[in-house]
Design a protein around this motif. Structure first.
Motif: not given
Length: 178
Positions: A15, A42, A25-27, A11-12, A60-61, A38, A35, A8
């Protein structure tokens, strides 16, 4: 750090490298179990100071990568270890011949050693991290500086705004002129 948390964070950071933006944003489109996984990852990254939550909703967050998170990834997913030999892998090199100036870590150390509020120090550190992103164009860098100045001069920071701006300018001029 667990492998899923690292993914994670990676990934951030990816980006951030591609877009120059630390926010994303994480959906939550999978099962409730996915969920929860995740959210746990996070939460762990937030607790360690690598991300901040900007907003949260059922589906989402929104997160923001912190300078500490950027540094952690760039340092090979390792916390800073006190070196036996001092040095830096974050150096802006200017000049010619054997003259090196404007050490990024020295500027950060000067800001951290100042008597500014922690909120202002965090803003300055964030700005400097964003400006050193090699992917950012000059136009994006100018936009980041304008955003910083807008945030510093807003009513939420009123009394410390001039202090922060003058401190930043002092450190920058000190590195350039002296």
């Amino acid at each position: 750090m667990f492998q899923q948390e690292k993914e994670y964070l990676e990934d951030a950071y990816s980006h951030y490298q591609k877009t120059g933006e630390r926010s994303m944003q994480y959906d939550f489109s999978g099962t409730n179990r996915e969920k929860q996984l995740t959210i746990r990852c996070l939460d762990a990254l937030r607790d360690d100071g690598y991300i901040l939550y900007e907003y949260q909703a059922t589906g989402f967050y929104g997160i923001r990568l912190t300078p500490k998170g950027i540094h952690f990834v760039e340092n090979g997913y390792q916390d800073d270890i006190l070196p036996t030999v001092s040095g830096s892998n974050n150096i802006f090199v200017t000049g010619s011949g054997n003259t090196i100036s404007n050490n990024y870590n020295q500027i950060i150390a000067d800001v951290e050693a100042s008597e500014l509020d922690s909120e202002i120090k965090e803003l300055l550190e964030s700005l400097l991290y964003e400006l050193k992103n090699p992917v950012l164009s000059e136009k994006k860098k100018e936009s980041k500086i304008k955003d910083f100045l807008s945030e510093v001069s807003s009513n939420t920071l009123s009394d410390t705004a001039s202090s922060a701006l003058s401190t930043l300018l002092m450190f920058l001029f000190k590195k350039i002129i002296f």
